[in-house]
Design an enzyme around this catalytic site. Structure first.
Site, PDB file in Angstrom:
ATOM      1  N   LYS A 275       0.836  -1.208  -0.002  1.00 55.64           N
ATOM      2  CA  LYS A 275      -0.025   0.110  -0.129  1.00 55.64           C
ATOM      3  C   LYS A 275       0.700   1.224  -0.017  1.00 55.64           C
ATOM      4  O   LYS A 275       1.864   1.405   0.645  1.00 55.64           O
ATOM      5  CB  LYS A 275      -0.846   0.012   1.135  1.00 55.64           C
ATOM      6  CG  LYS A 275      -2.039  -1.000   1.218  1.00 55.64           C
ATOM      7  CD  LYS A 275      -2.758  -0.749   2.465  1.00 55.64           C
ATOM      8  CE  LYS A 275      -3.883  -1.970   2.555  1.00 55.64           C
ATOM      9  NZ  LYS A 275      -5.130  -1.540   1.694  1.00 55.64           N
ATOM     10  N   ARG A 349     -10.340 -11.650   2.024  1.00 57.54           N
ATOM     11  CA  ARG A 349     -11.094 -12.714   1.388  1.00 57.54           C
ATOM     12  C   ARG A 349     -10.427 -14.048   1.496  1.00 57.54           C
ATOM     13  O   ARG A 349     -11.100 -15.127   1.389  1.00 57.54           O
ATOM     14  CB  ARG A 349     -11.636 -12.251   0.150  1.00 57.54           C
ATOM     15  CG  ARG A 349     -10.423 -11.945  -0.937  1.00 57.54           C
ATOM     16  CD  ARG A 349     -10.873 -11.189  -2.355  1.00 57.54           C
ATOM     17  NE  ARG A 349     -10.845  -9.948  -1.902  1.00 57.54           N
ATOM     18  CZ  ARG A 349     -11.219  -8.720  -2.736  1.00 57.54           C
ATOM     19  NH1 ARG A 349     -11.266  -9.364  -4.040  1.00 57.54           N
ATOM     20  NH2 ARG A 349     -11.155  -7.556  -2.389  1.00 57.54           N
TER      21      ARG A 349
HETATM   22  N1  BES Z   1      -8.101  -3.794   4.615  1.00 56.58           N
HETATM   23  C1  BES Z   1      -8.352  -3.373   3.183  1.00 56.58           C
HETATM   24  C2  BES Z   1      -9.711  -2.635   3.004  1.00 56.58           C
HETATM   25  C3  BES Z   1      -9.714  -1.268   3.611  1.00 56.58           C
HETATM   26  C4  BES Z   1      -9.549  -0.349   3.034  1.00 56.58           C
HETATM   27  C5  BES Z   1     -10.236  -1.536   4.823  1.00 56.58           C
HETATM   28  C6  BES Z   1      -9.789   1.049   3.783  1.00 56.58           C
HETATM   29  C7  BES Z   1     -10.243  -0.143   5.689  1.00 56.58           C
HETATM   30  C8  BES Z   1     -10.060   1.053   5.169  1.00 56.58           C
HETATM   31  C9  BES Z   1      -8.304  -4.702   2.240  1.00 56.58           C
HETATM   32  O1  BES Z   1      -7.480  -5.776   2.718  1.00 56.58           O
HETATM   33  C10 BES Z   1      -7.712  -4.217   0.788  1.00 56.58           C
HETATM   34  O2  BES Z   1      -6.598  -3.747   0.852  1.00 56.58           O
HETATM   35  N2  BES Z   1      -8.631  -4.136  -0.090  1.00 56.58           N
HETATM   36  C11 BES Z   1      -8.172  -3.966  -1.553  1.00 56.58           C
HETATM   37  C12 BES Z   1      -8.782  -4.697  -2.485  1.00 56.58           C
HETATM   38  C13 BES Z   1      -8.114  -4.552  -3.765  1.00 56.58           C
HETATM   39  C14 BES Z   1      -6.734  -4.833  -3.852  1.00 56.58           C
HETATM   40  C15 BES Z   1      -8.927  -5.657  -4.895  1.00 56.58           C
HETATM   41  C16 BES Z   1      -8.934  -2.339  -1.918  1.00 56.58           C
HETATM   42  O3  BES Z   1      -9.953  -2.008  -1.322  1.00 56.58           O
HETATM   43  O4  BES Z   1      -8.312  -1.514  -2.295  1.00 56.58           O
HETATM   44 MN    MN Z   2      -5.696  -5.575   1.840  1.00 58.48          MN
END
Ligand code: BES
Ligand code: MN
Ligand code: ZN
Length: 497
Positions: A275, A349
């Site tokens: 990230k 997931r």
């Molecule tokens: N933990 C994150 C989602 C999240 C985002 C939680 C903001 C709380 C606040 C999750 O694991 C994630 O990174 N999701 C990605 C998925 C994508 C890579 C398909 C996302 O939402 O960008």
């Molecule tokens: Mn994630």
């Protein structure tokens, strides 16, 4: 952590000292008991202060008045309850929070003889709950207290009601819920160096004190079960993964349990698909689903809910070391289905795929509800107002929606279906873990659905509601403990014998 703030209930009687909480409607007249006790001078004082402060007695508004010598109390905290319509629809949890926000660490008394409202023992207990939640703050790691911090801790709030014994009885059950919310908030607020998968599992284990049976699966046990999807996420961290299984058997022996499953990523760096740096610290909250399940199990066990309940949480850290999972990897889940990793940041997931399968396979539950901070896309769709609800069952969805309206922890149903299922098809495996930006919350839910078979199931995407939360009347902010009140209510309304 709650401070030394205390709540008591007593019968009607003269208020002699401290703050008096006075409820007024749009006519700005205090209730008859209070008016009788304080006299005409105080009624004038309220009217005068209201004019000066532009206070109209509307619901959700309040003003404080320091009273002149000659009156028996020190301060009047005048709280608006609005006109007829507003009164009938008062949210007592929020009202309790609003009151608690006005206190100053001394004694305060609220006389609950509100005309035009239905102040049942349930409503009073809700006010007390809201007040306690408002007083929560997480300052375990602050070594220096500010001067004004001390003024906001401690004190006593007394509710003066017609039948204190009846209220005390209801409040006892509500206290378990309140502690459950606070447990969930604490877990979400704890820093990730302190709260790894193992430490989190230990917090779940502490529920044995309440009669909850707790089992912990470590890496070896999970390997034996074939949970390669969960383990694939954990493998980039030096800290191993865990699954904690909590069982509360308050229902009839042998009765099918209901099940709650939580995503517990103690820190989500994104892994190799790392990230961006800005805001990454918030990803300590990526275990809010698991925190809710622990808080809920606490609530249910401490109020001895008459239901058989399973709580299961998948605990991992998503990190990018030399052994980390790669985009392109293919993992075999416990179910036997394979997943191609497109993006290592779509890790929640993967964790849930194995835990959902495990729970439906082993416990054959009446229903499963999972909670997960699963997608950023749910924030795009629903902001921080609603959790996304995805379900294969209309009855369960309706019940969740109703419990959401009753508690203020609202859910909004989102689509699932063959279109989204098709989007996660993979060139090389049975499915892929990411289908890109479009419909991101629905494609994530579609993957989960492949691991639930025909069990009635609901998935709550709580990325917007459980962490990074704005301040409200019952929460100073960031970690809300979202879902504990909602699911306790769901169980209370529909699943207790
Ligand atoms: N933990 C994150 C989602 C999240 C985002 C939680 C903001 C709380 C606040 C999750 O694991 C994630 O990174 N999701 C990605 C998925 C994508 C890579 C398909 C996302 O939402 O960008
Ligand atoms: Mn994630
Ligand atoms: Zn995540």
């Amino acid at each position: 952590m709650a401070d030394s703030f205390k709540i008591d209930f007593q019968g009607p009687g003269k208020v002699q000292s401290g703050d008096l909480i006075v409820f007024v409607g749009e006519d700005l007249k205090p209730t008859s008991t209070v008016a009788k006790q304080l006299g005409a001078k105080a009624v004038d004082l309220i009217a005068k202060a209201a004019a000066a402060e532009n206070f109209k007695g509307k619901a959700k508004s309040a003003m404080s008045i320091v009273v002149p010598a000659g009156l028996p109390v020190d301060r009047l905290i005048v709280v608006g309850i609005g006109g007829e319509k507003e009164r009938a629809a008062l949210d007592f949890v929020q009202l309790g929070g609003l009151i608690a926000g006005k206190l100053n660490g001394k004694l305060a008394t609220a006389v609950l003889d509100l005309p035009g409202t239905n102040v049942t023992p349930d409503a009073v207990a809700d006010m007390a709950l809201g007040a306690q939640l408002r007083r929560y703050s997480f300052d375990r790691y602050k070594t220096k207290k500010k001067d004004d911090d001390t003024a906001k801790t401690g004190g006593r709030l007394v509710f003066s009601v017609a039948d204190p014994a009846a209220v005390k009885k209801v409040y006892k059950a509500r206290e378990g819920v309140q502690q459950g919310v606070i447990i969930a908030r604490d877990l979400v607020n704890e820093p990730p160096n302190v709260l790894g998968p193992q430490e989190f599992a230990a917090r779940a284990q502490a529920l044995t004190k309440l009669g909850v049976e707790v089992e912990i699966l470590d890496d070896r046990a999970m390997k034996k079960l074939g949970m390669q999807a969960l383990l694939g996420v954990a493998q980039g961290s030096v800290r191993g993964g865990r699954v904690a299984i909590m069982r509360w058997n308050g229902g009839k022996a042998g009765e099918q349990p209901i099940a709650f499953i939580g995503k517990g990523v103690v820190f989500d760096s994104g892994g190799i698909s790392i990230k961006p740096g800005a805001g990454m610290e918030d990803m300590k909250g990526d275990m809010a689903g698991a925190a809710c399940v622990v808080g809920l199990m606490h609530a249910l066990a401490s109020r001895k809910a008459k239901a058989n309940v399973v709580g299961a949480i998948g605990l991992v850290e998503n990190m990018p070391d030399g052994n980390a999972q790669r985009p392109g990897d293919i993992v075999t889940t416990m179910s036997g289905q394979t997943i191609e990793i497109i993006n290592t940041d779509a890790e929640g997931r993967l964790v849930l795929a194995d835990v959902l399968w495990y729970v439906q396979d082993r416990f054959k539950p009446k229903f499963m509800i999972d909670l997960a901070t699963l997608t950023g896309a749910i924030l795009v769709a629903l902001a921080q107002e609603y959790a996304g609800l995805f379900s294969n069952n209309d009855e369960l969805s309706e019940r969740l929606t109703a419990a959401g309206k009753a508690t203020g922890e609202r859910v909004w149903r989102m689509p699932l279906g063959p279109e989204f299922d098709k989007m996660i098809e993979s060139k090389f495996a049975d499915m892929k873990n990411s289908a890109g930006r479009f419909g991101g919350s629905s494609t994530a839910a579609a993957l989960l659905q492949r691991f639930v078979n025909d069990v009635p199931w609901a998935h709550l995407d709580i990325a917007g509601t459980a962490m990074g939360s704005p301040a409200t009347e019952i929460n100073k902010g960031w970690s809300s403990g979202w879902g504990v009140r909602l699911l306790d209510r769901l169980v209370r309304d529909h699943y207790e014998a």
